[in-house]
Motif scaffolding. Sequence first.
Motif, PDB file in Angstrom:
ATOM      1  N   VAL A 112     -17.036  -4.409 -54.665  1.00 46.81           N
ATOM      2  CA  VAL A 112     -15.930  -4.624 -53.738  1.00 46.81           C
ATOM      3  C   VAL A 112     -15.891  -6.012 -53.099  1.00 46.81           C
ATOM      4  CG1 VAL A 112     -15.558  -2.209 -53.161  1.00 46.81           C
ATOM      5  CG2 VAL A 112     -17.209  -3.535 -51.862  1.00 46.81           C
ATOM      6  N   ARG A 120     -10.319   4.944 -55.990  1.00 46.81           N
ATOM      7  CA  ARG A 120     -10.302   3.689 -55.257  1.00 46.81           C
ATOM      8  C   ARG A 120      -8.912   3.411 -54.704  1.00 46.81           C
ATOM      9  NH1 ARG A 120     -13.705  -1.295 -57.560  1.00 46.81           N
ATOM     10  NH2 ARG A 120     -12.824  -2.260 -55.693  1.00 46.81           N
ATOM     11  N   SER A 129      -8.365   5.580 -51.694  1.00 46.65           N
ATOM     12  CA  SER A 129      -9.056   5.157 -50.480  1.00 46.65           C
ATOM     13  C   SER A 129      -8.442   3.871 -49.938  1.00 46.65           C
ATOM     14  CB  SER A 129     -10.552   4.986 -50.752  1.00 46.65           C
ATOM     15  OG  SER A 129     -10.755   4.136 -51.838  1.00 46.65           O
ATOM     16  N   GLU A 130      -7.927   3.037 -50.842  1.00 47.26           N
ATOM     17  CA  GLU A 130      -7.252   1.835 -50.372  1.00 47.26           C
ATOM     18  C   GLU A 130      -5.970   2.214 -49.633  1.00 47.26           C
ATOM     19  OE1 GLU A 130      -6.478  -1.691 -53.121  1.00 47.26           O
ATOM     20  OE2 GLU A 130      -8.588  -1.174 -53.450  1.00 47.26           O
ATOM     21  N   LEU A 167      -8.780   2.075 -45.928  1.00 45.80           N
ATOM     22  CA  LEU A 167     -10.208   1.805 -45.745  1.00 45.80           C
ATOM     23  C   LEU A 167     -10.509   0.358 -46.137  1.00 45.80           C
ATOM     24  CD1 LEU A 167     -11.931   4.994 -47.212  1.00 45.80           C
ATOM     25  CD2 LEU A 167     -11.314   4.496 -44.858  1.00 45.80           C
ATOM     26  N   THR A 168     -11.382  -0.270 -45.373  1.00 46.49           N
ATOM     27  CA  THR A 168     -11.819  -1.614 -45.772  1.00 46.49           C
ATOM     28  C   THR A 168     -12.735  -1.469 -46.983  1.00 46.49           C
ATOM     29  OG1 THR A 168     -13.770  -1.510 -44.386  1.00 46.49           O
ATOM     30  CG2 THR A 168     -11.773  -2.398 -43.391  1.00 46.49           C
ATOM     31  N   PRO A 169     -12.936  -2.572 -47.740  1.00 46.68           N
ATOM     32  CA  PRO A 169     -13.793  -2.496 -48.926  1.00 46.68           C
ATOM     33  C   PRO A 169     -15.155  -1.870 -48.634  1.00 46.68           C
ATOM     34  CG  PRO A 169     -12.727  -4.621 -48.849  1.00 46.68           C
ATOM     35  CD  PRO A 169     -12.316  -3.894 -47.603  1.00 46.68           C
ATOM     36  N   GLN A 214     -15.947   0.161 -46.187  1.00 46.67           N
ATOM     37  CA  GLN A 214     -15.780   1.596 -45.917  1.00 46.67           C
ATOM     38  C   GLN A 214     -15.582   2.380 -47.204  1.00 46.67           C
ATOM     39  OE1 GLN A 214     -12.586   1.225 -43.168  1.00 46.67           O
ATOM     40  NE2 GLN A 214     -13.886   1.611 -41.385  1.00 46.67           N
ATOM     41  N   GLN A 215     -14.816   1.795 -48.136  1.00 45.63           N
ATOM     42  CA  GLN A 215     -14.662   2.444 -49.448  1.00 45.63           C
ATOM     43  C   GLN A 215     -16.021   2.692 -50.079  1.00 45.63           C
ATOM     44  OE1 GLN A 215     -12.286   0.550 -52.454  1.00 45.63           O
ATOM     45  NE2 GLN A 215     -10.828  -0.106 -50.910  1.00 45.63           N
ATOM     46  N   HIS A 230     -18.087   5.275 -47.833  1.00 45.54           N
ATOM     47  CA  HIS A 230     -17.611   6.651 -47.632  1.00 45.54           C
ATOM     48  C   HIS A 230     -17.036   7.283 -48.882  1.00 45.54           C
ATOM     49  CE1 HIS A 230     -18.494   6.079 -43.493  1.00 45.54           C
ATOM     50  NE2 HIS A 230     -17.645   5.068 -43.386  1.00 45.54           N
ATOM     51  N   VAL A 231     -16.719   6.471 -49.910  1.00 45.54           N
ATOM     52  CA  VAL A 231     -16.150   7.058 -51.125  1.00 45.54           C
ATOM     53  C   VAL A 231     -17.037   6.840 -52.336  1.00 45.54           C
ATOM     54  CG1 VAL A 231     -14.157   7.137 -52.646  1.00 45.54           C
ATOM     55  CG2 VAL A 231     -13.837   6.734 -50.189  1.00 45.54           C
ATOM     56  N   LEU A 232     -17.274   5.579 -52.673  1.00 45.41           N
ATOM     57  CA  LEU A 232     -17.929   5.303 -53.952  1.00 45.41           C
ATOM     58  C   LEU A 232     -19.389   5.761 -53.984  1.00 45.41           C
ATOM     59  CD1 LEU A 232     -16.405   1.847 -54.902  1.00 45.41           C
ATOM     60  CD2 LEU A 232     -15.698   4.129 -55.562  1.00 45.41           C
TER      61      LEU A 232
END
Lengths: 306, 292
Positions: free
Chosen positions: A107, A187, A190-191, A195-197, A199-200, A203-205
Amino acid sequence: MFACNGNVETFVLFRLSDKSEKWIEWILLIATCISAVAIIAILSLLVAFCLPLFTLGRIRGVLSSQWQPSGGYFGILPMCAGSLALSLLALSIAFPAAMGICTLLHVLARGVFNRFLLATVRFMTGIPTVVYGFVSVFLLVPPMREWLGAGTGFSLLTAAFTLSLLILPTIVLVLHARLEQIDPILRLASEALGLTPIQQMRHVLFPVASRGMVVAAVLGMGRAIGDTLISLMVAGNAPQFPVSLYHSIRTLTAHVALVVATDSRSMAYQSVFAAGLGLFLVTGLITLFIRKSGKAGREVRREKGF
Amino acid sequence: MKRVSDRIVTGAAWLSGGGLMLAAAVVIGFLILRGYKNLDLALLFGDTPWQAAIMGERPVFGGIWPAFMGTFYLVFLSSAMAIPIGIASGIYLAEYASRRLRSLLGFFVDLLAGTPSIVMGLFGFTAILFLRKTLLPEAQTCLFLAAACIALLVLPYVIRITETSIEAIPEPLRLLGYSVGFTRWRNLRSVLLPLASRGMLSGAILAVGRASEDTAVILLTGVVAHAGIPGSMFDKFEALPFRIYYLAAEYRNLGELDQGFATSLVLLCISGTLFLIAVCLQKSAEMRWKRR
């Protein structure tokens, strides 16, 4: 005649092999069996050479905590503890760093730098282990000795730093491969949520790739336990329990190398076979675990072929 | 609040990335700085004239020529064993094996890949002890034994890369041969293997690279500090990585230390070059199917 072709289920309705081609299949099968034979041979030879330990009741002597061949003490527990401490320490340095690098790769970094970073990581897997050890002896050991007052400088901490450098590329590549497989829609979603990179990533990846993270860590651990040269060259090789970061330790792998090279008493040898068998079983379990974690194992296999 | 934690994580990520680059640069830069001055013929051959040394007319003392040749023989022998067997296994696993057999045999390959090199060395060592007790009382650790153990060590790499490069071929091409009535072997030989050859070559080169750098195996299977060039497969031998290990621990003067740096640089160049070639081949093989 039916044939299932590879892993994609395609049924082909053709004549697949002649009778005259049967022998080719047999030759290929025999070649494939060599790996299996090798594994069985390794296991049975090591077990055979360890047997006297059990029949003569010496196993307790080997699984004790003192190594002093001149005094008749042949315990390898300090080395087990040394291996464990060193590889855990190396992993605890390398794993967070690997997570950081994967964050960069996915990211944060863009374009040329991104590719350059990945190329560097790949290239580092090609650097010979003995070169890491050699450089560390002359570049890392003296500062350790002088700045930290860590005895001779050949210490658990020195070895852990060097070893973490060795296992870092493996962990990064496995984790990176897992992250690349994540569906791009996640992705995008989440974008879209704003979400900021970072945070992605957090909290996601990373949560989605959690299994891949476990596999990467276990694989790194396996490489750390199995490595011989770094601990042999930099850890100092004193057969004692790892009580502090600044003390010298000896790992199981280094123990095998040292005893085979120098000692020739039968009891010392037997401790080496026990150490070898232990290492083989531990790494076997690690392989089993990685296979069991299913799909994650596939890309591991690919990444191991660096 | 979120912003602050974002910044901390960003900082940590850049720090670890920078740290990695710095470490790689320091390792390579340090070796080049300390080693490049000694990269000359004297490093290889010591005081012996190089023509005489290469022809084997006069032994080399002080140079790394014997270690260089030892590593060369070792790599040559182990590749001669591992590459054909590995490619054959890879083909079998990718094309012939039934699903169950493939998973079973694949497990053994994975086990072999996970076995630490010191255990492989110990295996060679115990094999010699075993032979001494049974068939050959004269048996001792030697070049051939070391090459066989190294071959086992690199075998899984060759197998897996062969397998994946055959599997990467797109389905229509895999069926091409059958559609014109080829038998399975004919299809392999005329269609699949040529298509997968680039990937397979990269596997072979990777195996050569790993065989040249491994130290733990040969440590237990017959490497010694001073042996000269091995006369036969059953002699003791010298090797570059062992030379580096030996010099790091037991250098007696600055000259030997400098030789250690130069030798490390030589080994780094050899395995680095092999590695880069292998990666480039692999990349180009992968790109071939992606661009479609």
